[in-house]
Scaffold this motif. Structure first.
Motif, PDB file in Angstrom:
ATOM      1  N   TYR A   1      20.635   8.843   3.312  1.00  0.00           N
ATOM      2  CA  TYR A   1      19.301   9.149   2.942  1.00  0.00           C
ATOM      3  C   TYR A   1      19.103   8.112   1.841  1.00  0.00           C
ATOM      4  CZ  TYR A   1      15.111  11.591   0.712  1.00  0.00           C
ATOM      5  OH  TYR A   1      13.946  11.919   0.477  1.00  0.00           O
ATOM      6  N   GLN A   2      19.700   7.736   0.989  1.00  0.00           N
ATOM      7  CA  GLN A   2      19.299   6.557   0.180  1.00  0.00           C
ATOM      8  C   GLN A   2      19.039   5.395   0.694  1.00  0.00           C
ATOM      9  OE1 GLN A   2      22.830   6.610  -2.610  1.00  0.00           O
ATOM     10  NE2 GLN A   2      22.613   4.362  -2.436  1.00  0.00           N
ATOM     11  N   LEU A   3      19.898   4.829   1.714  1.00  0.00           N
ATOM     12  CA  LEU A   3      19.948   3.625   2.273  1.00  0.00           C
ATOM     13  C   LEU A   3      18.543   3.796   3.470  1.00  0.00           C
ATOM     14  CD1 LEU A   3      23.301   2.363   3.124  1.00  0.00           C
ATOM     15  CD2 LEU A   3      21.629   1.591   1.371  1.00  0.00           C
ATOM     16  N   HIS A   4      18.468   4.932   4.098  1.00  0.00           N
ATOM     17  CA  HIS A   4      17.373   5.071   4.916  1.00  0.00           C
ATOM     18  C   HIS A   4      16.065   4.691   4.257  1.00  0.00           C
ATOM     19  CE1 HIS A   4      15.031   6.697   8.256  1.00  0.00           C
ATOM     20  NE2 HIS A   4      14.210   7.484   7.447  1.00  0.00           N
ATOM     21  N   LEU A   5      15.905   5.171   2.951  1.00  0.00           N
ATOM     22  CA  LEU A   5      14.730   4.883   2.144  1.00  0.00           C
ATOM     23  C   LEU A   5      14.741   3.486   1.537  1.00  0.00           C
ATOM     24  CD1 LEU A   5      14.347   8.114   0.205  1.00  0.00           C
ATOM     25  CD2 LEU A   5      13.364   7.690   2.406  1.00  0.00           C
ATOM     26  N   LEU A   6      15.709   2.821   1.199  1.00  0.00           N
ATOM     27  CA  LEU A   6      15.977   1.632   0.462  1.00  0.00           C
ATOM     28  C   LEU A   6      15.390   0.548   1.572  1.00  0.00           C
ATOM     29  CD1 LEU A   6      16.487  -0.118  -1.810  1.00  0.00           C
ATOM     30  CD2 LEU A   6      18.833  -0.412  -0.914  1.00  0.00           C
ATOM     31  N   PHE A   7      16.183   0.655   2.862  1.00  0.00           N
ATOM     32  CA  PHE A   7      15.551  -0.245   3.919  1.00  0.00           C
ATOM     33  C   PHE A   7      14.385  -0.197   4.271  1.00  0.00           C
ATOM     34  CE2 PHE A   7      20.242   0.210   5.504  1.00  0.00           C
ATOM     35  CZ  PHE A   7      20.936  -0.621   4.518  1.00  0.00           C
ATOM     36  N   ASP A   8      13.502   0.984   4.165  1.00  0.00           N
ATOM     37  CA  ASP A   8      12.218   0.820   4.622  1.00  0.00           C
ATOM     38  C   ASP A   8      11.401   0.375   3.228  1.00  0.00           C
ATOM     39  OD1 ASP A   8      10.762   1.362   6.863  1.00  0.00           O
ATOM     40  OD2 ASP A   8      10.100   3.195   6.104  1.00  0.00           O
ATOM     41  N   LYS A   9      11.810   0.566   2.149  1.00  0.00           N
ATOM     42  CA  LYS A   9      10.966   0.197   1.075  1.00  0.00           C
ATOM     43  C   LYS A   9      11.125  -1.678   1.006  1.00  0.00           C
ATOM     44  CE  LYS A   9      11.055  -0.144  -4.339  1.00  0.00           C
ATOM     45  NZ  LYS A   9      11.373  -1.595  -4.061  1.00  0.00           N
ATOM     46  N   HIS A  10      12.380  -2.331   1.269  1.00  0.00           N
ATOM     47  CA  HIS A  10      12.567  -3.445   1.599  1.00  0.00           C
ATOM     48  C   HIS A  10      11.750  -4.095   2.750  1.00  0.00           C
ATOM     49  CE1 HIS A  10      16.370  -4.239  -1.020  1.00  0.00           C
ATOM     50  NE2 HIS A  10      15.499  -3.427  -1.566  1.00  0.00           N
ATOM     51  N   TYR A  11      11.800  -3.255   3.919  1.00  0.00           N
ATOM     52  CA  TYR A  11      11.031  -3.715   5.188  1.00  0.00           C
ATOM     53  C   TYR A  11       9.657  -3.909   4.644  1.00  0.00           C
ATOM     54  CZ  TYR A  11       8.540  -3.009   9.402  1.00  0.00           C
ATOM     55  OH  TYR A  11       7.474  -3.089  10.608  1.00  0.00           O
ATOM     56  N   ASN A  12       8.812  -3.041   3.886  1.00  0.00           N
ATOM     57  CA  ASN A  12       7.421  -3.173   3.568  1.00  0.00           C
ATOM     58  C   ASN A  12       7.336  -4.251   2.855  1.00  0.00           C
ATOM     59  OD1 ASN A  12       6.484  -0.695   5.147  1.00  0.00           O
ATOM     60  ND2 ASN A  12       7.277   0.596   3.732  1.00  0.00           N
ATOM     61  N   GLU A  13       8.247  -4.298   1.869  1.00  0.00           N
ATOM     62  CA  GLU A  13       8.231  -5.683   1.088  1.00  0.00           C
ATOM     63  C   GLU A  13       8.137  -6.893   1.895  1.00  0.00           C
ATOM     64  OE1 GLU A  13       9.778  -3.399  -2.803  1.00  0.00           O
ATOM     65  OE2 GLU A  13      11.117  -5.067  -1.839  1.00  0.00           O
ATOM     66  N   GLN A  14       9.036  -6.987   2.937  1.00  0.00           N
ATOM     67  CA  GLN A  14       8.958  -8.178   3.884  1.00  0.00           C
ATOM     68  C   GLN A  14       7.699  -8.473   4.523  1.00  0.00           C
ATOM     69  OE1 GLN A  14      11.389 -10.727   3.772  1.00  0.00           O
ATOM     70  NE2 GLN A  14      12.515  -9.783   2.135  1.00  0.00           N
ATOM     71  N   VAL A  15       7.340  -7.230   4.797  1.00  0.00           N
ATOM     72  CA  VAL A  15       6.061  -7.053   5.873  1.00  0.00           C
ATOM     73  C   VAL A  15       4.923  -7.933   4.833  1.00  0.00           C
ATOM     74  CG1 VAL A  15       4.206  -5.785   6.519  1.00  0.00           C
ATOM     75  CG2 VAL A  15       6.371  -5.039   7.120  1.00  0.00           C
ATOM     76  N   GLN A  16       4.832  -7.631   3.519  1.00  0.00           N
ATOM     77  CA  GLN A  16       3.919  -8.259   2.628  1.00  0.00           C
ATOM     78  C   GLN A  16       4.033  -9.828   2.669  1.00  0.00           C
ATOM     79  OE1 GLN A  16       1.549  -6.567   1.039  1.00  0.00           O
ATOM     80  NE2 GLN A  16       2.150  -4.640   2.181  1.00  0.00           N
ATOM     81  N   LEU A  17       5.333 -10.098   2.614  1.00  0.00           N
ATOM     82  CA  LEU A  17       5.686 -11.499   2.507  1.00  0.00           C
ATOM     83  C   LEU A  17       5.144 -12.333   3.908  1.00  0.00           C
ATOM     84  CD1 LEU A  17       9.287 -11.764   0.756  1.00  0.00           C
ATOM     85  CD2 LEU A  17       7.088 -11.878  -0.331  1.00  0.00           C
ATOM     86  N   VAL A  18       5.567 -11.721   5.046  1.00  0.00           N
ATOM     87  CA  VAL A  18       5.254 -12.029   6.197  1.00  0.00           C
ATOM     88  C   VAL A  18       3.644 -12.773   6.209  1.00  0.00           C
ATOM     89  CG1 VAL A  18       4.827 -11.638   8.888  1.00  0.00           C
ATOM     90  CG2 VAL A  18       7.070 -11.272   7.429  1.00  0.00           C
ATOM     91  N   ASP A  19       2.892 -11.715   5.701  1.00  0.00           N
ATOM     92  CA  ASP A  19       1.515 -11.949   5.821  1.00  0.00           C
ATOM     93  C   ASP A  19       1.103 -13.040   4.674  1.00  0.00           C
ATOM     94  OD1 ASP A  19      -1.088 -11.199   7.151  1.00  0.00           O
ATOM     95  OD2 ASP A  19      -1.657 -10.267   5.299  1.00  0.00           O
ATOM     96  N   LEU A  20       1.871 -13.098   3.639  1.00  0.00           N
ATOM     97  CA  LEU A  20       1.432 -14.176   2.749  1.00  0.00           C
ATOM     98  C   LEU A  20       2.098 -15.494   3.148  1.00  0.00           C
ATOM     99  CD1 LEU A  20       2.616 -12.336  -0.426  1.00  0.00           C
ATOM    100  CD2 LEU A  20       0.222 -13.013   0.001  1.00  0.00           C
TER     101      LEU A  20
END
Ligand SMILES: [Fe+2]
Length: 210
Positions: free
Chosen positions: A81-100
């Motif tokens: 549960y914690q890794l499932h959520l953490l990985f998705d949080k990091h995913y979303n942060e990387q999505v922001q970086l990709v766009d920047l």
């Protein structure tokens, strides 16, 4: 007799509700080039060099982003549960970086790499298997990918400083580097071997009493 309004030369000037489908035309800018005469006070050779390196960083960041989603879906075990959520949080942060990163390339007059095929050709992040891997292996892969990106960032940040590209330098350090450093910390703490329920000393006493 040919009707005037069906002639190809005239068809685009006629008001009509019919969508013009399946259009094709040559590219208007080739990949690897920058547009001329942008009023940014950054010479063309600098923009060419910086956009090429930004595309490398973009490809690696897109690969890390996707590695996070793979890990988010495929992780297993007591920390699911914690890794499932953490990985998705990091995913979303990387999505922001990709766009920047991608939009910085466009600001400099370049063209951002975009499609998975092209990204796969130039990324330096190792391709993972399609199958599921154990949690420590997932974490190791992610940290290795971060390390490739962080190493590139330190060198690239120095270069942008030397070339006077303060905008890219700020993006690299304030956004990309800081996010990657923080994510490495969160991942690495999951690879510290500490007891979950009984402290080591207490566990030894329990063992001795048995
Ligand atoms: Fe999800």
């Amino acid at each position: 007799m040919r009707r005037r309004d069906t002639h190809p030369e005239h068809s685009y000037s006629i008001v009509s509700a019919q969508p013009r489908l399946h259009q094709n035309a040559p590219e208007i800018q080739a990949y690897g080039t920058v547009t001329h005469l942008l009023p940014l006070d950054l010479e063309e050779p600098v923009r060419l060099e910086v956009t090429e390196r930004l595309n490398q960083l973009l490809a690696d960041t897109m690969t890390l982003r996707d590695l996070y989603k793979k890990s988010h879906w495929q992780t297993a075990g007591p920390t699911f549960y914690q890794l499932h959520l953490l990985f998705d949080k990091h995913y979303n942060e990387q999505v922001q970086l990709v766009d920047l990163i991608a939009e910085r390339i466009q600001v400099l007059g370049g063209l951002s790499i975009a499609m998975a095929h092209d990204v796969a050709e130039i990324t330096r992040v190792e391709r993972p298997p399609r199958g599921r891997e154990e949690v420590p292996v997932q974490l190791s892969r992610l940290i290795d990918a971060h390390q490739i990106i962080i190493r590139e960032l330190r060198d690239f940040a120095r270069l942008t400083n030397d070339r006077g590209d303060a905008g890219t330098n700020d993006l690299l350090v304030s956004d990309v580097l800081r996010t990657n450093e923080l994510q490495v910390w969160f991942l690495s703490e999951h690879l510290v071997n500490v007891p979950l329920v009984l402290a080591k000393e207490a566990a030894e006493k329990v063992g001795a009493a048995l």
